[in-house]
Design an enzyme around this catalytic site. Sequence first.
Site, PDB file in Angstrom:
ATOM      1  N   ARG A   1     -60.554 -34.566 -20.244  1.00 23.42           N
ATOM      2  CA  ARG A   1     -60.608 -35.629 -21.254  1.00 23.42           C
ATOM      3  C   ARG A   1     -61.980 -36.281 -21.229  1.00 23.42           C
ATOM      4  O   ARG A   1     -62.568 -36.513 -20.183  1.00 23.42           O
ATOM      5  CB  ARG A   1     -59.546 -36.691 -20.956  1.00 23.42           C
TER       6      ARG A   1
ATOM      7  N   LYS B   1     -50.612 -40.001 -25.899  1.00 28.18           N
ATOM      8  CA  LYS B   1     -50.233 -41.281 -26.508  1.00 28.18           C
ATOM      9  C   LYS B   1     -51.394 -41.867 -27.315  1.00 28.18           C
ATOM     10  O   LYS B   1     -51.225 -42.257 -28.464  1.00 28.18           O
ATOM     11  CB  LYS B   1     -49.821 -42.307 -25.426  1.00 28.18           C
TER      12      LYS B   1
ATOM     13  N   ARG C   1     -44.708 -50.331 -19.150  1.00 32.12           N
ATOM     14  CA  ARG C   1     -44.762 -49.280 -18.130  1.00 32.12           C
ATOM     15  C   ARG C   1     -43.846 -49.571 -16.961  1.00 32.12           C
ATOM     16  O   ARG C   1     -43.807 -48.792 -16.020  1.00 32.12           O
ATOM     17  CB  ARG C   1     -46.196 -49.191 -17.593  1.00 32.12           C
TER      18      ARG C   1
ATOM     19  N   ARG D   1     -51.503 -41.259 -10.367  1.00 30.37           N
ATOM     20  CA  ARG D   1     -50.960 -41.835 -11.612  1.00 30.37           C
ATOM     21  C   ARG D   1     -49.668 -41.161 -12.025  1.00 30.37           C
ATOM     22  O   ARG D   1     -48.760 -41.806 -12.547  1.00 30.37           O
ATOM     23  CB  ARG D   1     -52.009 -41.732 -12.728  1.00 30.37           C
TER      24      ARG D   1
ATOM     25  N   ARG E   1     -63.602 -40.758 -17.653  1.00 33.54           N
ATOM     26  CA  ARG E   1     -63.044 -41.923 -16.975  1.00 33.54           C
ATOM     27  C   ARG E   1     -62.974 -41.682 -15.469  1.00 33.54           C
ATOM     28  O   ARG E   1     -62.672 -40.584 -15.031  1.00 33.54           O
ATOM     29  CB  ARG E   1     -61.636 -42.215 -17.509  1.00 33.54           C
TER      30      ARG E   1
HETATM   31  P1  ADP Z   1     -53.371 -43.077 -19.625  1.00 36.14           P
HETATM   32  O1  ADP Z   1     -54.176 -42.804 -20.860  1.00 36.14           O
HETATM   33  O2  ADP Z   1     -53.674 -42.095 -18.546  1.00 36.14           O
HETATM   34  O3  ADP Z   1     -51.916 -43.189 -19.890  1.00 36.14           O
HETATM   35  P2  ADP Z   1     -54.191 -45.839 -19.753  1.00 36.14           P
HETATM   36  O4  ADP Z   1     -55.554 -45.836 -20.342  1.00 36.14           O
HETATM   37  O5  ADP Z   1     -53.053 -46.192 -20.636  1.00 36.14           O
HETATM   38  O6  ADP Z   1     -53.913 -44.450 -19.030  1.00 36.14           O
HETATM   39  O7  ADP Z   1     -54.156 -46.814 -18.498  1.00 36.14           O
HETATM   40  C1  ADP Z   1     -55.164 -46.757 -17.502  1.00 36.14           C
HETATM   41  C2  ADP Z   1     -54.819 -47.729 -16.374  1.00 36.14           C
HETATM   42  O8  ADP Z   1     -54.727 -49.070 -16.885  1.00 36.14           O
HETATM   43  C3  ADP Z   1     -53.489 -47.492 -15.670  1.00 36.14           C
HETATM   44  O9  ADP Z   1     -53.577 -46.496 -14.654  1.00 36.14           O
HETATM   45  C4  ADP Z   1     -53.213 -48.887 -15.101  1.00 36.14           C
HETATM   46  O10 ADP Z   1     -54.011 -49.133 -13.953  1.00 36.14           O
HETATM   47  C5  ADP Z   1     -53.718 -49.790 -16.223  1.00 36.14           C
HETATM   48  N1  ADP Z   1     -52.637 -50.127 -17.199  1.00 36.14           N
HETATM   49  C6  ADP Z   1     -52.621 -49.807 -18.506  1.00 36.14           C
HETATM   50  N2  ADP Z   1     -51.493 -50.241 -19.103  1.00 36.14           N
HETATM   51  C7  ADP Z   1     -50.769 -50.854 -18.120  1.00 36.14           C
HETATM   52  C8  ADP Z   1     -49.494 -51.487 -18.074  1.00 36.14           C
HETATM   53  N3  ADP Z   1     -48.722 -51.587 -19.180  1.00 36.14           N
HETATM   54  N4  ADP Z   1     -49.075 -51.991 -16.884  1.00 36.14           N
HETATM   55  C9  ADP Z   1     -49.827 -51.919 -15.787  1.00 36.14           C
HETATM   56  N5  ADP Z   1     -51.029 -51.315 -15.751  1.00 36.14           N
HETATM   57  C10 ADP Z   1     -51.497 -50.792 -16.905  1.00 36.14           C
HETATM   58  P1  ADP Z   2     -52.630 -40.476 -23.062  1.00 37.93           P
HETATM   59  O1  ADP Z   2     -53.077 -41.627 -23.921  1.00 37.93           O
HETATM   60  O2  ADP Z   2     -51.150 -40.231 -23.129  1.00 37.93           O
HETATM   61  O3  ADP Z   2     -53.133 -40.563 -21.663  1.00 37.93           O
HETATM   62  P2  ADP Z   2     -54.598 -38.918 -24.572  1.00 37.93           P
HETATM   63  O4  ADP Z   2     -54.282 -39.127 -25.998  1.00 37.93           O
HETATM   64  O5  ADP Z   2     -55.756 -39.649 -23.995  1.00 37.93           O
HETATM   65  O6  ADP Z   2     -53.269 -39.153 -23.678  1.00 37.93           O
HETATM   66  O7  ADP Z   2     -54.799 -37.342 -24.345  1.00 37.93           O
HETATM   67  C1  ADP Z   2     -55.135 -36.810 -23.075  1.00 37.93           C
HETATM   68  C2  ADP Z   2     -56.094 -35.615 -23.263  1.00 37.93           C
HETATM   69  O8  ADP Z   2     -55.379 -34.545 -23.877  1.00 37.93           O
HETATM   70  C3  ADP Z   2     -57.285 -35.899 -24.171  1.00 37.93           C
HETATM   71  O9  ADP Z   2     -58.382 -35.157 -23.688  1.00 37.93           O
HETATM   72  C4  ADP Z   2     -56.832 -35.379 -25.553  1.00 37.93           C
HETATM   73  O10 ADP Z   2     -57.937 -34.938 -26.349  1.00 37.93           O
HETATM   74  C5  ADP Z   2     -55.942 -34.203 -25.150  1.00 37.93           C
HETATM   75  N1  ADP Z   2     -54.797 -33.989 -26.062  1.00 37.93           N
HETATM   76  C6  ADP Z   2     -54.027 -34.932 -26.664  1.00 37.93           C
HETATM   77  N2  ADP Z   2     -53.038 -34.348 -27.379  1.00 37.93           N
HETATM   78  C7  ADP Z   2     -53.162 -33.011 -27.199  1.00 37.93           C
HETATM   79  C8  ADP Z   2     -52.436 -31.870 -27.690  1.00 37.93           C
HETATM   80  N3  ADP Z   2     -51.363 -31.992 -28.477  1.00 37.93           N
HETATM   81  N4  ADP Z   2     -52.871 -30.643 -27.308  1.00 37.93           N
HETATM   82  C9  ADP Z   2     -53.946 -30.519 -26.492  1.00 37.93           C
HETATM   83  N5  ADP Z   2     -54.670 -31.536 -26.014  1.00 37.93           N
HETATM   84  C10 ADP Z   2     -54.284 -32.784 -26.355  1.00 37.93           C
END
Ligand code: ADP
Ligand code: ADP
Length: 220
Positions: free
Chosen positions: A127, A13, A88, A171, A160
């Site tokens: 990541r 995302k 979410r 998660r 992270r």
């Molecule tokens: P990921 O990249 O793994 O999807 P995020 O960086 O979006 O994770 O979110 C990290 C953490 O921040 C989540 O595990 C949660 O604790 C908090 N968080 C982020 N967005 C939300 C949301 N919309 N509602 C509740 N908690 C959130």
């Molecule tokens: P989210 O925001 O959904 O948690 P991220 O964009 O942070 O996801 O991506 C999670 C991890 O996967 C990062 O290390 C990123 O560089 C890697 N990644 C993202 N898209 C791809 C893809 N299409 N193929 C392989 N690795 C990816």
Amino acid sequence: MIVIFFGPPGAGKGTQASRISEVLEVPQIATGDIFRGKSKENSQLGRKVKGFMEKGQLIPDEIVNEVVRERISKRDCKKGFILDGYPRTIDQAIYLDKALKDMGKEITAVIYLEVNEDEIVKRLSYRRTCNKCGAIYHLIFNPPRVSKVCDRCGGKLYQRKDDREEVIRERIGVYKEKTEPLLRFYHERGKLFKVNGNREIDDVAKEIMDILETVKKGDV
Ligand code: ADP
Ligand code: ADP
Ligand code: ZN
């Protein structure tokens, strides 16, 4: 254009939202980034938020909703914005619909990045994130040019705290229980567009742009 990036943790995302935000010239609003910032503050809210994030649990809806409402009311969101990591929960989605309605706006599209679970764990375990600009890397799939240094700003890359095996499992569990039900919510409202996220970053980005072009033209 109001676009929501939806999918399990690690689906890509943030990676895709950042690209599309540059192309469309609208801000990317990543709730995870916002709350990671707040968790560093030595305040009651900061400490509270940090506790939830480190355990891989969701921050309570009231806190998240208020922060998002305030952010999307800012002037730079006039032309549109991209939500990355929000909503979410069903309650967040209902809150967002109402907030947008009050502003005379509505969601353009929800992009669902579908990725299988083995791939998610691989992506999150390797990541790395820039401590200055938030840029996202992957040690194998998308490495920086110079080890541990951000290509974009020269910042230092870190792992992270919640990107470790047990927290990743937690998660994914939270996603399945609280977030996945939103798929039906947006499907029923005709907003959901499913994208196969198990492909190269560029290929995924191209499909998303195609979808947004089509929606904009009103062909859907
Ligand atoms: P990921 O990249 O793994 O999807 P995020 O960086 O979006 O994770 O979110 C990290 C953490 O921040 C989540 O595990 C949660 O604790 C908090 N968080 C982020 N967005 C939300 C949301 N919309 N509602 C509740 N908690 C959130
Ligand atoms: P989210 O925001 O959904 O948690 P991220 O964009 O942070 O996801 O991506 C999670 C991890 O996967 C990062 O290390 C990123 O560089 C890697 N990644 C993202 N898209 C791809 C893809 N299409 N193929 C392989 N690795 C990816
Ligand atoms: Zn950087």
